[in-house]
Design a protein around this motif. Structure first.
Motif: not given
Length: 81
Positions: A30, A34, A47, A51, A65-68
């Motif tokens: 990711f 990103f 994101v 999804k 949920l993917l977060l930086q």
């Protein structure tokens, strides 16, 4: 842009940035996706596109949920070639 078009662009970017594993599936971290400048310019909401692609079973990854930063090492696996 419509969702289908963005998902197609996402698949192209995963192929460009990713590597094939022993099973022949392409995956990318990711954080790599990103941080890529081309992806940053292509996707307004990366994101959200991830999804949508996951819901359509085009890609898979751990979690919802993917977060930086937090999820930079999560593998995004391309299910369809």
């Amino acid at each position: 842009m419509n969702v289908e078009h963005e998902i197609n662009l996402l698949v192209e970017e995963i192929r460009r940035l990713g590597t094939k594993n022993a099973d022949g599936q392409v995956s990318v971290k990711f954080g790599v996706l990103f941080a890529d400048e081309k992806c940053a310019n292509l996707f307004e909401a990366l994101v959200g596109t991830l999804k949508a692609a996951k819901r359509r079973k085009i890609i898979t990854y751990q979690g919802e949920l993917l977060l930086q930063g937090v999820h930079d090492n999560v593998d995004i696996m391309l299910l369809q070639d």
